[in-house]
Design a protein around this motif. Structure first.
Motif, PDB file in Angstrom:
ATOM      1  N   GLY A 161       3.134 -11.702 -57.728  1.00  0.00           N
ATOM      2  CA  GLY A 161       1.992 -12.632 -57.478  1.00  0.00           C
ATOM      3  C   GLY A 161       1.533 -13.226 -57.351  1.00  0.00           C
ATOM      4  N   ARG A 162       0.171 -13.535 -57.195  1.00  0.00           N
ATOM      5  CA  ARG A 162      -0.957 -13.576 -58.105  1.00  0.00           C
ATOM      6  C   ARG A 162      -2.395 -12.735 -57.787  1.00  0.00           C
ATOM      7  N   LEU A 188     -12.190 -12.481 -57.746  1.00  0.00           N
ATOM      8  CA  LEU A 188     -12.148 -13.006 -59.235  1.00  0.00           C
ATOM      9  C   LEU A 188     -13.107 -13.114 -60.145  1.00  0.00           C
ATOM     10  N   THR A 189     -13.735 -12.693 -61.643  1.00  0.00           N
ATOM     11  CA  THR A 189     -14.947 -12.382 -62.417  1.00  0.00           C
ATOM     12  C   THR A 189     -14.945 -14.051 -62.911  1.00  0.00           C
ATOM     13  N   TYR A 190     -14.210 -14.723 -62.717  1.00  0.00           N
ATOM     14  CA  TYR A 190     -14.676 -16.313 -63.644  1.00  0.00           C
ATOM     15  C   TYR A 190     -14.781 -15.832 -64.890  1.00  0.00           C
ATOM     16  N   GLY A 191     -13.422 -14.983 -66.477  1.00  0.00           N
ATOM     17  CA  GLY A 191     -13.631 -14.914 -67.086  1.00  0.00           C
ATOM     18  C   GLY A 191     -12.388 -15.078 -67.986  1.00  0.00           C
ATOM     19  N   PHE A 192     -12.220 -14.848 -69.223  1.00  0.00           N
ATOM     20  CA  PHE A 192     -10.908 -14.877 -70.384  1.00  0.00           C
ATOM     21  C   PHE A 192     -10.134 -12.922 -70.408  1.00  0.00           C
ATOM     22  N   ASP A 193     -10.318 -11.814 -69.863  1.00  0.00           N
ATOM     23  CA  ASP A 193     -10.175 -10.982 -69.590  1.00  0.00           C
ATOM     24  C   ASP A 193      -9.055 -10.993 -68.524  1.00  0.00           C
ATOM     25  N   ALA A 194      -8.362 -10.138 -68.316  1.00  0.00           N
ATOM     26  CA  ALA A 194      -6.913  -9.654 -67.990  1.00  0.00           C
ATOM     27  C   ALA A 194      -6.744 -10.238 -66.497  1.00  0.00           C
ATOM     28  N   GLU A 195      -7.265 -11.521 -65.715  1.00  0.00           N
ATOM     29  CA  GLU A 195      -7.827 -10.967 -64.151  1.00  0.00           C
ATOM     30  C   GLU A 195      -6.716 -10.825 -63.521  1.00  0.00           C
ATOM     31  N   PHE A 196      -5.621 -11.325 -63.913  1.00  0.00           N
ATOM     32  CA  PHE A 196      -4.497 -11.261 -62.837  1.00  0.00           C
ATOM     33  C   PHE A 196      -3.656 -10.490 -63.658  1.00  0.00           C
ATOM     34  N   VAL A 234      -0.293  -9.717 -63.675  1.00  0.00           N
ATOM     35  CA  VAL A 234       0.757 -10.557 -64.558  1.00  0.00           C
ATOM     36  C   VAL A 234       0.341 -11.184 -65.930  1.00  0.00           C
ATOM     37  N   GLU A 235      -0.983 -11.110 -66.219  1.00  0.00           N
ATOM     38  CA  GLU A 235      -1.330 -11.004 -67.512  1.00  0.00           C
ATOM     39  C   GLU A 235      -1.340 -10.519 -68.039  1.00  0.00           C
TER      40      GLU A 235
END
Lengths: 389, 389
Positions: free
Chosen positions: A242-243, A251-259, A261-262
């Protein structure tokens, strides 16, 4: 024989070199050609109980037991083993690493005898037909004249269909699963994205990365990630991830694997590079793209199976959007037009294309039923079990 | 006004700097914020005829006329212009380049006043809400208190929904097309593939490529190719390309663009890099991933549109598998639960997600009908046409 007995050991994995050069579909003569393979169970005295299992794009000959490199169970361990659907107490299972693969068969990562260096892009482009020719020659050299059943999922299904087309007199049954008789434009497009990702990586070095001691890890990982999304269904991804966030509450507002699924995708990408050769990925995807049994038969798939005596079982999965049911259905129609013996099962599953690798009871039940019936038809009873198994 | 009169010229493209800092959803205060925009048609005396058009991931403010960089027609030229569905003789059309975009609005490629260098990854991560806040502030400064209609496709639909959620009293109508109220796991996954492709390119330089005079062309092209496949449908790809070969009669057994679909994809990838900033691609895809109007409203989308007076028209396309009809339908259900005024049209099309950009008569007819009705409801007749238009 127990599961423990069939732990595969790469150092023991048999290989066989074909006695004659292989004339490829392109016209190129390739020699020597060595095919790596694994067997499970015992060939009966009549040599009538062979099941040839064909692997998909990134699979290999280790269908059961423990994979010597990944340390994980073989890709069809749910299905292949003593007492399982493809019962190694009953059948002699053989799986080859395809021509051009990277698990011991001759391919771009092996040494080119002419240069003493890895083939790289000097390896000739090959096709599904070439893979199947190599398997047929291997079986001949092993003294197996007739195969009880050829099966496999995805690219494995293409090989099963090619067998039925090319050598109908040498097989009793074919079970193409989650496959097609020709690669669609969309699938060619996805393959091309993967190839472009690999070739975009400077470490690919125009295919000479092995000579130059680099590995195009980033490009190959991106190729795998793109492909991996296509192996799943949206419902499966939704159910699984899901999300949901990865190891965090907000949310940390960055480009790490936040979700999650990433994170999952990155893991898929970066573990893949340890077990697969980037050039093999180019060649094997190309072989899939070239596959078109209709085109090769005057534009009409019906001609590919003229008056066939092979028994077919086609299996597809409702949520597989890479090789959708409609493509299996077209094959069924072509077989019907030849009055062939055909079973067709569309399995209800939300797991997408990958369902053919998973523990899907309806799929397994259908395959078991078909194999039992086909075995009975040729008098291959329960007693076919080899004594030494 | 004729099409020729609205040829856009980048040097003339208006920009406006917000008077106050923009407080982003992350809490970061961003200043200065400049928003680039284009207008078409004339604002009437009552200032009641504004249509705000919101662009998708790789779109921009040039919806009609000739794009100053690509030299091609604006992305919604089928729809926006004199006498067209979004009739510039009747409506005052405004389109902004989103916050973080790369066509003149403040974003990662613009200069960070603190360092005097391009922002790159020092640009704060922003959301769809932040894009909409910036648009709302721009309209305030232009003296437009109420917008007749907010519309857009894909990410443009997200902005239209965010407007309806956040500023229901400031808009009369919202037309979200081919969109969703939250980005699905599958869509996050595809975005992540694109981001990984960009970040895998050594020329990306950890986001500092502008400072270091490089461009991560290969990574950005791969990202675009992967995304582009998802914008089309299998039937559209099949109809357009099938398995047709590119400039040749027979297979050549190589890795050139052998099939037309490969050639097309490569072209899409490599022309994209001339017009889009790789860091913007990272940020804008991230904004889409973060969008979830249900989660932000206690997990229930119904709460996002409490007692709304906005008139909605939802439009989806049958073959759009990136933003399938089911997601528009969920929005319709949430609006119905609020007794909102809702039209919903699922357009029969085999063109996939990209259908919202194409000349689709059923879609255009539905939009025209809805706009006419909504205009009549607020007394915005044909006579709203500005004298100077």
């Amino acid at each position: 024989m127990s599961d423990a007995d069939i732990i595969a050991d790469e150092t023991l994995a048999p290989r066989l070199t074909l006695e004659e050069p292989l004339i490829l579909q392109s016209g190129v003569s390739l020699s020597p050609v060595t095919i790596a393979y694994q067997t499970y169970g015992t060939l009966n005295d009549e040599k009538s109980n062979t099941v040839l299992v064909c692997h998909a794009l990134t699979g290999d000959q280790y269908v059961a037991g423990i994979h010597p490199i990944s340390g994980r169970e073989g890709w069809w361990h749910h299905l292949v083993g003593p007492g399982k659907v493809i019962d190694t107490n009953r059948y002699f299972v053989i799986a080859t690493n395809v021509l051009g693969g990277c698990m011991g068969s001759t391919g771009p990562k092996e040494t080119n005898p002419k240069s003493g260096k890895p083939y790289g892009l000097d390896f000739p482009v090959f096709t599904i037909r070439d893979m199947v020719q190599a398997q047929a020659r291997l079986l001949e050299q092993l003294g197996i004249e007739k195969v009880f059943c050829v099966t496999g999922g995805s690219m494995g299904a293409m090989q099963a269909l090619e067998w039925a087309h090319r050598f109908p007199e040498r097989i009793t049954a074919a079970v193409p699963i989650a496959g097609s008789y020709r690669h669609s434009a969309q699938n060619i497009a996805f393959n091309e994205v993967g190839r472009q990702a690999i070739m975009a990586d400077p470490d690919w070095r125009q295919g000479k990365f092995l000579e130059e001691n680099t590995v195009p890890k980033r490009g190959l990982a991106v190729a795998r990630m793109a492909a991996h999304v296509t192996y799943l269904s949206e419902p499966a991804l939704h159910r699984k991830f899901g999300r949901k966030l990865q190891d965090r509450e907000n949310l940390t507002y960055g480009f790490d694997a936040e979700f999650q699924v990433e994170s999952y995708l990155r893991h898929q990408g970066y573990t893949f590079v340890d077990r697969f050769d980037a050039n093999s990925y180019l060649y094997v995807t190309r072989a899939m793209d070239y596959f078109d049994l209709a085109e090769e038969n005057g534009g009409n798939l019906v001609n590919a199976f003229k008056d066939t005596n092979v028994r077919f079982c086609l299996i597809s999965f409702t949520s597989d959007w890479l090789f959708p049911t409609a493509e299996s259905r077209e094959i069924v129609h072509a077989l019907n037009a030849n009055a062939a013996k055909v079973s067709f099962v569309e399995v209800e599953s939300d797991k997408g294309h990958d369902a053919f690798l998973l523990d899907e009871p309806e799929f397994h039940g259908a395959l078991r039923g078909f194999l039992d019936g086909a075995a009975r038809a040729i008098g291959l009873g329960e007693g076919a079990r080899g004594e030494s198994a």
